[in-house]
Design a protein around this motif. Structure first.
Motif, PDB file in Angstrom:
ATOM      1  N   THR A  28      11.518 -12.832  18.319  1.00 36.08           N
ATOM      2  CA  THR A  28      10.814 -14.012  17.819  1.00 36.08           C
ATOM      3  C   THR A  28       9.659 -14.398  18.749  1.00 36.08           C
ATOM      4  O   THR A  28       8.647 -14.922  18.290  1.00 36.08           O
ATOM      5  CB  THR A  28      11.772 -15.207  17.651  1.00 36.08           C
ATOM      6  OG1 THR A  28      12.458 -15.433  18.872  1.00 36.08           O
ATOM      7  CG2 THR A  28      12.764 -14.956  16.534  1.00 36.08           C
ATOM      8  N   ASP A  44      10.194 -14.199   4.402  1.00 35.77           N
ATOM      9  CA  ASP A  44      11.432 -14.947   4.601  1.00 35.77           C
ATOM     10  C   ASP A  44      12.328 -14.621   3.407  1.00 35.77           C
ATOM     11  O   ASP A  44      11.980 -14.924   2.271  1.00 35.77           O
ATOM     12  CB  ASP A  44      11.115 -16.442   4.651  1.00 35.77           C
ATOM     13  CG  ASP A  44      12.326 -17.319   4.894  1.00 35.77           C
ATOM     14  OD1 ASP A  44      13.471 -16.886   4.648  1.00 35.77           O
ATOM     15  OD2 ASP A  44      12.123 -18.468   5.319  1.00 35.77           O
ATOM     16  N   TYR A  86      12.348 -11.823   8.108  1.00 37.75           N
ATOM     17  CA  TYR A  86      13.420 -12.576   8.755  1.00 37.75           C
ATOM     18  C   TYR A  86      14.311 -13.247   7.717  1.00 37.75           C
ATOM     19  O   TYR A  86      13.916 -13.476   6.573  1.00 37.75           O
ATOM     20  CB  TYR A  86      12.864 -13.605   9.749  1.00 37.75           C
ATOM     21  CG  TYR A  86      12.221 -14.835   9.149  1.00 37.75           C
ATOM     22  CD1 TYR A  86      12.949 -16.001   8.958  1.00 37.75           C
ATOM     23  CD2 TYR A  86      10.871 -14.837   8.791  1.00 37.75           C
ATOM     24  CE1 TYR A  86      12.357 -17.139   8.437  1.00 37.75           C
ATOM     25  CE2 TYR A  86      10.275 -15.965   8.270  1.00 37.75           C
ATOM     26  CZ  TYR A  86      11.022 -17.115   8.092  1.00 37.75           C
ATOM     27  OH  TYR A  86      10.429 -18.235   7.570  1.00 37.75           O
ATOM     28  N   GLY A  90      19.535 -12.268  10.795  1.00 37.39           N
ATOM     29  CA  GLY A  90      19.107 -10.886  10.969  1.00 37.39           C
ATOM     30  C   GLY A  90      19.786  -9.874  10.074  1.00 37.39           C
ATOM     31  O   GLY A  90      19.363  -8.723   9.995  1.00 37.39           O
ATOM     32  N   SER A  93      17.706  -9.533   6.557  1.00 40.67           N
ATOM     33  CA  SER A  93      16.376  -9.010   6.855  1.00 40.67           C
ATOM     34  C   SER A  93      16.447  -7.532   7.214  1.00 40.67           C
ATOM     35  O   SER A  93      15.553  -6.762   6.862  1.00 40.67           O
ATOM     36  CB  SER A  93      15.702  -9.815   7.968  1.00 40.67           C
ATOM     37  OG  SER A  93      16.481  -9.832   9.132  1.00 40.67           O
ATOM     38  N   ASN A 109      12.041  -5.909  11.513  1.00 39.18           N
ATOM     39  CA  ASN A 109      13.074  -6.927  11.369  1.00 39.18           C
ATOM     40  C   ASN A 109      12.960  -7.897  12.546  1.00 39.18           C
ATOM     41  O   ASN A 109      12.938  -7.475  13.702  1.00 39.18           O
ATOM     42  CB  ASN A 109      14.449  -6.261  11.358  1.00 39.18           C
ATOM     43  CG  ASN A 109      15.574  -7.242  11.176  1.00 39.18           C
ATOM     44  OD1 ASN A 109      15.408  -8.298  10.595  1.00 39.18           O
ATOM     45  ND2 ASN A 109      16.731  -6.886  11.692  1.00 39.18           N
ATOM     46  N   VAL A 110      12.886  -9.181  12.262  1.00 39.20           N
ATOM     47  CA  VAL A 110      12.797 -10.198  13.307  1.00 39.20           C
ATOM     48  C   VAL A 110      14.209 -10.464  13.832  1.00 39.20           C
ATOM     49  O   VAL A 110      15.061 -10.996  13.117  1.00 39.20           O
ATOM     50  CB  VAL A 110      12.149 -11.496  12.782  1.00 39.20           C
ATOM     51  CG1 VAL A 110      12.094 -12.538  13.878  1.00 39.20           C
ATOM     52  CG2 VAL A 110      10.754 -11.203  12.227  1.00 39.20           C
ATOM     53  N   GLY A 113      16.595 -13.764  13.535  1.00 41.44           N
ATOM     54  CA  GLY A 113      16.170 -14.533  12.384  1.00 41.44           C
ATOM     55  C   GLY A 113      15.696 -15.940  12.696  1.00 41.44           C
ATOM     56  O   GLY A 113      15.246 -16.243  13.802  1.00 41.44           O
ATOM     57  N   TRP A 117      14.454 -18.206  16.061  1.00 43.74           N
ATOM     58  CA  TRP A 117      13.114 -18.816  16.036  1.00 43.74           C
ATOM     59  C   TRP A 117      13.212 -20.290  16.415  1.00 43.74           C
ATOM     60  O   TRP A 117      12.444 -20.790  17.229  1.00 43.74           O
ATOM     61  CB  TRP A 117      12.488 -18.640  14.663  1.00 43.74           C
ATOM     62  CG  TRP A 117      11.162 -19.301  14.520  1.00 43.74           C
ATOM     63  CD1 TRP A 117      10.924 -20.552  14.032  1.00 43.74           C
ATOM     64  CD2 TRP A 117       9.892 -18.774  14.888  1.00 43.74           C
ATOM     65  NE1 TRP A 117       9.572 -20.832  14.054  1.00 43.74           N
ATOM     66  CE2 TRP A 117       8.914 -19.752  14.585  1.00 43.74           C
ATOM     67  CE3 TRP A 117       9.469 -17.565  15.435  1.00 43.74           C
ATOM     68  CZ2 TRP A 117       7.556 -19.563  14.818  1.00 43.74           C
ATOM     69  CZ3 TRP A 117       8.114 -17.367  15.666  1.00 43.74           C
ATOM     70  CH2 TRP A 117       7.176 -18.348  15.356  1.00 43.74           C
TER      71      TRP A 117
END
Length: 121
Positions: A28, A44, A86, A90, A93, A109-110, A113, A117
């Motif tokens: 993130t 998202d 995200y 996770g 995503s 992939n963030v 998630g 963040w």
């Protein structure tokens, strides 16, 4: 000899499958730096209820559980640019990233998630 051959084949299969399932990822913190530079394709994949808790500005909201999820993503995003995905933590995503990779997208992939963040931002 047969046991060794079996072990070799199982090892090859395990490592081969694991490599294919691996999805590129980004933290993130790294995402925040990219967003500050601008023009990032951010997806998202959370549900509308989850999105009410907050979201990252500039993200396109496409629910992973929507029956037309793949079609909506393909119509929304440019395959010539990376897509950053995200969800809440996770899991979805990561699944979404695999779907998009199969459609020819470069996907990240963030990690962690939206929960991660919020902790960091």
């Amino acid at each position: 000899m047969i046991k060794r051959l079996g072990f070799f084949l199982m090892s090859f299969f395990f490592f081969h499958c694991t490599a294919q399932e691996e999805v590129k990822s980004i933290s993130t913190i790294e995402l925040k730096v990219l967003l500050e530079k601008g023009n990032v394709q951010l997806l998202d994949v959370r549900t509308p209820k989850e999105v009410k808790e907050g979201f990252i500005d500039t993200a396109f909201l496409i629910n992973y559980f929507d029956t037309n999820f793949t079609n909506k993503v393909v119509q929304t995003f440019d395959k010539r640019k990376p897509v950053y995905v995200y969800c809440r933590s996770g899991n979805r995503s990561g699944k979404s990233a695999r779907i998009l990779e199969e459609k020819g997208f470069e996907v990240y992939n963030v990690l962690g998630g939206y929960q991660q963040w919020r902790k960091e931002n």
